[in-house]
Design a protein around this motif. Structure first.
Motif, mmCIF file in Angstrom:
data_model
loop_
_atom_site.group_PDB
_atom_site.id
_atom_site.type_symbol
_atom_site.label_atom_id
_atom_site.label_comp_id
_atom_site.label_asym_id
_atom_site.label_seq_id
_atom_site.Cartn_x
_atom_site.Cartn_y
_atom_site.Cartn_z
ATOM 1 N N ALA A 77 0.837 -0.916 0.157
ATOM 2 C CA ALA A 77 0.071 0.000 0.272
ATOM 3 C C ALA A 77 0.864 0.914 0.129
ATOM 4 O O ALA A 77 0.528 2.340 -0.537
ATOM 5 N N GLU A 80 2.815 2.004 -3.645
ATOM 6 C CA GLU A 80 1.681 2.327 -4.293
ATOM 7 C C GLU A 80 1.005 4.066 -4.169
ATOM 8 O O GLU A 80 1.386 4.909 -5.290
ATOM 9 N N THR A 93 -4.782 9.038 -5.163
ATOM 10 C CA THR A 93 -6.282 8.830 -4.487
ATOM 11 C C THR A 93 -6.493 8.703 -3.730
ATOM 12 O O THR A 93 -5.638 8.154 -2.472
ATOM 13 N N GLU A 94 -8.180 9.443 -3.034
ATOM 14 C CA GLU A 94 -8.915 8.683 -2.013
ATOM 15 C C GLU A 94 -8.526 7.575 -1.518
ATOM 16 O O GLU A 94 -8.400 7.319 -0.056
ATOM 17 N N GLU A 95 -8.630 6.874 -2.931
ATOM 18 C CA GLU A 95 -8.616 5.313 -2.444
ATOM 19 C C GLU A 95 -7.411 5.328 -1.845
ATOM 20 O O GLU A 95 -7.175 4.016 -0.380
ATOM 21 N N GLN A 96 -6.395 5.514 -2.552
ATOM 22 C CA GLN A 96 -4.617 4.581 -2.124
ATOM 23 C C GLN A 96 -4.491 4.986 -0.699
ATOM 24 O O GLN A 96 -4.013 3.913 0.129
ATOM 25 N N GLN A 98 -6.824 5.759 1.709
ATOM 26 C CA GLN A 98 -7.264 5.206 2.623
ATOM 27 C C GLN A 98 -7.786 3.012 2.632
ATOM 28 O O GLN A 98 -6.926 2.653 4.056
ATOM 29 N N ILE A 99 -6.521 2.727 1.327
ATOM 30 C CA ILE A 99 -6.046 1.382 2.034
ATOM 31 C C ILE A 99 -4.773 1.875 3.164
ATOM 32 O O ILE A 99 -4.496 0.470 3.536
ATOM 33 N N ASN A 102 -5.873 1.678 6.028
ATOM 34 C CA ASN A 102 -6.525 0.448 6.969
ATOM 35 C C ASN A 102 -4.890 -0.406 6.723
ATOM 36 O O ASN A 102 -5.286 -1.289 7.874
#
Length: 194
Positions: A77, A80, A93-96, A98-99, A102
């Motif tokens: 993570a 990336e 990105t927000e998704e990256q 967030q991963i 987490n």
């Protein structure tokens, strides 16, 4: 056809008892737990303020440290996010994020149980300080830093009694061995270790 196995003698330094390996792994995990509690917020703050070099360095160190303790999910993570920061033209990105968040929180939660276990310390550095030989301690530290050997974290407690060693200790705990070597050299020039 019979296969020949080439056996070479294994030095004592390379081959360590299982208990010592477990102790070393626990030490690395404790350092990770202690030094990464606020890391996600630090990364987000650096991104928010537009300090991309700082964000990159934080994520790069997080990736390396996750690798040292065998946390592959977090390492991937962070890699990336690091890759996106390296490109500079592509925002993270927000998704990256967030991963990354987490994975980091899951690792920290898993490691938090270590705080309840009794501490085990190596005597690698304490023997040097006990005998009054700071020079021997520093030579050992320098050798470990040159090799990029994470076992230098064993020497942190002994280094704490040396004046002006806070930055050096932080760099060791961050596994930033190149900067730690430079800091060690500067401290020697200043005479902090005399």
């Amino acid at each position: 056809m019979q296969k020949t196995v080439n056996t070479l003698p294994v030095s004592h330094e390379i081959r360590r008892p299982l208990e010592s390996d477990m102790e070393f792994k626990r030490t690395l995990q404790l350092h990770f737990l202690k030094n990464n509690q606020e890391k996600y917020d630090e990364v987000v703050n650096a991104l928010t303020s537009g300090d991309m070099p700082l964000a990159y360095r934080l994520v790069h160190n997080l990736k390396s440290n996750a690798g040292h303790i065998g946390q592959v999910g977090l390492q991937e993570a962070a890699a990336e996010v690091e890759q996106m920061l390296k490109k500079e033209e592509s925002p993270v990105t927000e998704e990256q994020l967030q991963i990354l968040k987490n994975e980091l929180f899951m690792v920290l939660h898993t490691l938090s149980s270590l705080l309840d276990e009794p501490a085990v310390q190596s005597d690698a550095g304490s023997q040097c300080i006990a005998s009054g030989n700071t020079g021997e301690l520093l030579e050992r530290l320098e050798m470990l830093l040159e090799r990029g050997n994470p076992e230098c974290v064993y020497l942190v407690n002994e280094l704490r009694i040396i004046p002006d060693s806070d930055r050096l200790i932080q760099q060791i705990e961050d596994f930033d061995f190149k900067m730690a070597m430079a800091e060690l050299s500067e401290l020697r020039k200043k005479g902090s270790f005399t």
